[in-house]
Write a protein that holds these residues in place. Structure first.
Motif, PDB file in Angstrom:
ATOM      1  N   UNK A   1       0.821  -1.206   0.000  1.00 40.14           N
ATOM      2  CA  UNK A   1       0.000   0.000   0.000  1.00 40.14           C
ATOM      3  C   UNK A   1       0.860   1.263   0.000  1.00 40.14           C
ATOM      4  N   UNK A   2       1.990   1.226   0.717  1.00 43.77           N
ATOM      5  CA  UNK A   2       2.843   2.402   0.823  1.00 43.77           C
ATOM      6  C   UNK A   2       3.783   2.566  -0.369  1.00 43.77           C
ATOM      7  N   UNK A   3       3.788   1.617  -1.288  1.00 43.36           N
ATOM      8  CA  UNK A   3       4.770   1.645  -2.373  1.00 43.36           C
ATOM      9  C   UNK A   3       4.680   2.907  -3.224  1.00 43.36           C
ATOM     10  N   UNK A   4       3.483   3.334  -3.568  1.00 49.15           N
ATOM     11  CA  UNK A   4       3.340   4.527  -4.417  1.00 49.15           C
ATOM     12  C   UNK A   4       3.793   5.796  -3.688  1.00 49.15           C
ATOM     13  N   UNK A   5       3.599   5.829  -2.380  1.00 49.23           N
ATOM     14  CA  UNK A   5       4.004   7.010  -1.612  1.00 49.23           C
ATOM     15  C   UNK A   5       5.513   7.217  -1.643  1.00 49.23           C
TER      16      UNK A   5
ATOM     17  N   UNK B   1       5.980  -2.612 -10.139  1.00 50.59           N
ATOM     18  CA  UNK B   1       5.984  -3.241  -8.828  1.00 50.59           C
ATOM     19  C   UNK B   1       4.658  -3.014  -8.113  1.00 50.59           C
ATOM     20  N   UNK B   2       4.092  -1.805  -8.266  1.00 46.56           N
ATOM     21  CA  UNK B   2       2.820  -1.517  -7.618  1.00 46.56           C
ATOM     22  C   UNK B   2       1.710  -2.377  -8.217  1.00 46.56           C
ATOM     23  N   UNK B   3       1.771  -2.595  -9.519  1.00 46.05           N
ATOM     24  CA  UNK B   3       0.745  -3.352 -10.209  1.00 46.05           C
ATOM     25  C   UNK B   3       0.819  -4.839  -9.861  1.00 46.05           C
ATOM     26  N   UNK B   4       2.031  -5.360  -9.678  1.00 48.89           N
ATOM     27  CA  UNK B   4       2.186  -6.782  -9.379  1.00 48.89           C
ATOM     28  C   UNK B   4       1.673  -7.130  -7.983  1.00 48.89           C
ATOM     29  N   UNK B   5       1.755  -6.196  -7.062  1.00 45.54           N
ATOM     30  CA  UNK B   5       1.271  -6.423  -5.705  1.00 45.54           C
ATOM     31  C   UNK B   5       1.961  -7.638  -5.095  1.00 45.54           C
ATOM     32  N   UNK B   6       3.232  -7.795  -5.384  1.00 48.21           N
ATOM     33  CA  UNK B   6       3.976  -8.979  -4.961  1.00 48.21           C
ATOM     34  C   UNK B   6       5.153  -8.641  -4.063  1.00 48.21           C
ATOM     35  N   UNK B   7       5.889  -7.592  -4.414  1.00 48.98           N
ATOM     36  CA  UNK B   7       7.139  -7.294  -3.721  1.00 48.98           C
ATOM     37  C   UNK B   7       6.965  -7.085  -2.223  1.00 48.98           C
ATOM     38  N   UNK B   8       5.919  -6.353  -1.841  1.00 49.67           N
ATOM     39  CA  UNK B   8       5.705  -6.090  -0.422  1.00 49.67           C
ATOM     40  C   UNK B   8       5.424  -7.356   0.368  1.00 49.67           C
ATOM     41  N   UNK B   9       4.596  -8.224  -0.201  1.00 49.72           N
ATOM     42  CA  UNK B   9       4.300  -9.492   0.464  1.00 49.72           C
ATOM     43  C   UNK B   9       5.548 -10.353   0.556  1.00 49.72           C
TER      44      UNK B   9
ATOM     45  N   UNK C   1      16.047   4.338  -4.749  1.00 51.97           N
ATOM     46  CA  UNK C   1      17.343   4.678  -4.142  1.00 51.97           C
ATOM     47  C   UNK C   1      17.409   4.274  -2.674  1.00 51.97           C
ATOM     48  N   UNK C   2      18.616   3.995  -2.194  1.00 47.59           N
ATOM     49  CA  UNK C   2      18.782   3.548  -0.815  1.00 47.59           C
ATOM     50  C   UNK C   2      18.322   4.589   0.199  1.00 47.59           C
ATOM     51  N   UNK C   3      18.509   5.876  -0.141  1.00 42.57           N
ATOM     52  CA  UNK C   3      18.103   6.918   0.791  1.00 42.57           C
ATOM     53  C   UNK C   3      16.588   6.880   1.011  1.00 42.57           C
ATOM     54  N   UNK C   4      15.842   6.738  -0.079  1.00 47.33           N
ATOM     55  CA  UNK C   4      14.387   6.656   0.041  1.00 47.33           C
ATOM     56  C   UNK C   4      13.987   5.327   0.661  1.00 47.33           C
ATOM     57  N   UNK C   5      14.736   4.278   0.332  1.00 46.24           N
ATOM     58  CA  UNK C   5      14.454   2.970   0.893  1.00 46.24           C
ATOM     59  C   UNK C   5      14.629   2.930   2.399  1.00 46.24           C
ATOM     60  N   UNK C   6      15.573   3.731   2.912  1.00 49.40           N
ATOM     61  CA  UNK C   6      15.805   3.760   4.357  1.00 49.40           C
ATOM     62  C   UNK C   6      14.569   4.295   5.083  1.00 49.40           C
ATOM     63  N   UNK C   7      13.982   5.364   4.559  1.00 51.03           N
ATOM     64  CA  UNK C   7      12.779   5.934   5.185  1.00 51.03           C
ATOM     65  C   UNK C   7      11.616   4.958   5.073  1.00 51.03           C
ATOM     66  N   UNK C   8      11.485   4.354   3.894  1.00 50.40           N
ATOM     67  CA  UNK C   8      10.440   3.358   3.651  1.00 50.40           C
ATOM     68  C   UNK C   8      10.578   2.207   4.645  1.00 50.40           C
ATOM     69  N   UNK C   9      11.789   1.672   4.782  1.00 53.27           N
ATOM     70  CA  UNK C   9      12.029   0.545   5.686  1.00 53.27           C
ATOM     71  C   UNK C   9      11.744   0.930   7.132  1.00 53.27           C
TER      72      UNK C   9
END
Length: 205
Positions: free
Chosen positions: A95-99, A106-114, A165-173
Motif C-alpha cells: 500500500x505504501x509503495x506509491x508514496x 511493482x505496484x501493479x504486481x502487488x507482490x514485492x511487499x508481500x 534509491x537507498x536513501x528513500x528505501x531507508x525511510x520506507x524501511x
C-alpha cells in the motif's frame, strides 16, 4: 525447491537473493501460501512441546509446565497471530509503495511487499525452534538476534525489491519496521486482554 533456495539465500547472500526474489514470476498469494502456513508451525509446535514436556523454572522454584489443552490453545492463537501479522505487514508495504515512488510495475504486481514481509519474517519463525527448551534468557537472546537480522533484511530488501534509491528505501524501511512494532504491541495487548478474561494459561499441578 524455490522456497528452500530463497530461504537459504537470505542467510548466505541476502542482496543477491533479493534480486532473485524480485525476478520471480510469482503472485502475492502464492508466495504467502508457500511459506507462511508451514513455517509458522515451527514456533507453535516447538513451543507446545517445550511448555508441556520440558517446562521452565522461575528463580529457584521448581519446573513449571502447562496442561496440554492450555498449551494447544496458546499454540493455535500464536499460529493465527503469525498468519495475520505477516499478511497485514505485506499489505502495508504494498500500500505504501506509491508514496515512496515505487515504479508502476511493482505496484501493479502487488507482490514485492508481500515477498518482503514473508522472507524477512523467516528468521523469527526459525528462531522458534529455541522454544523446545524454553529457558527465558536463551529464548530472549535467540529472538533478539533473529529480530535484528529481520530488521537488516528489511533495510537491505526494500531498495532492491522496490527498485528505489537507498536513501528513500531507508525511510520506507523505517516506516515498515514501525508498523511491525505496532503489530507486536497489538498482539501483546490482545494477549493481556484475553488472559484477563480468564482464558489464560493453565499450569499442571
Amino acid at each position: 525447491m524455490a522456497m528452500l533456495q530463497h530461504t537459504l539465500g537470505i542467510f548466505t547472500n541476502p542482496d543477491r537473493e533479493w534480486q532473485r526474489i524480485r525476478s520471480d514470476n510469482e503472485t502475492f498469494l502464492r508466495v504467502y501460501l508457500r511459506h507462511v502456513p508451514l513455517l509458522a508451525l515451527i514456533p507453535c509446535i516447538a513451543g507446545y512441546f517445550g511448555v508441556t514436556e520440558v517446562g521452565w523454572s522461575v528463580g529457584a522454584g521448581g519446573v513449571v509446565k502447562l496442561t496440554a489443552q492450555s498449551a494447544l490453545m496458546m499454540a493455535a492463537a500464536a499460529y493465527v497471530a503469525q498468519l495475520v501479522a505477516v499478511y497485514v505487514l505485506g499489505e502495508y508495504i504494498n500500500w505504501m509503495s506509491r508514496s515512496f515512488g515505487v515504479q508502476d510495475e511493482a505496484s501493479r504486481r502487488h507482490y514485492e511487499g508481500t515477498a518482503l514481509a514473508v522472507y524477512s519474517a523467516i528468521p523469527m519463525m526459525l528462531a522458534g525452534l529455541v522454544l523446545l527448551y524454553p529457558h527465558m534468557w536463551l529464548v530472549v537472546s535467540v529472538y533478539i538476534v533473529a529480530a535484528c537480522y529481520s530488521v537488516y533484511l528489511i533495510y537491505e530488501g526494500i531498495p532492491i525489491l522496490m527498485n528505489i534509491p537507498k536513501e528513500r528505501g531507508f525511510i520506507y524501511a523505517s516506516s515498515v519496521i514501525t508498523v511491525g512494532l505496532v503489530l507486536t504491541v497489538v498482539v501483546m495487548v490482545t494477549t493481556v486482554i484475553v488472559w484477563s478474561s480468564g482464558i489464560g494459561p493453565v499450569y499442571t499441578s
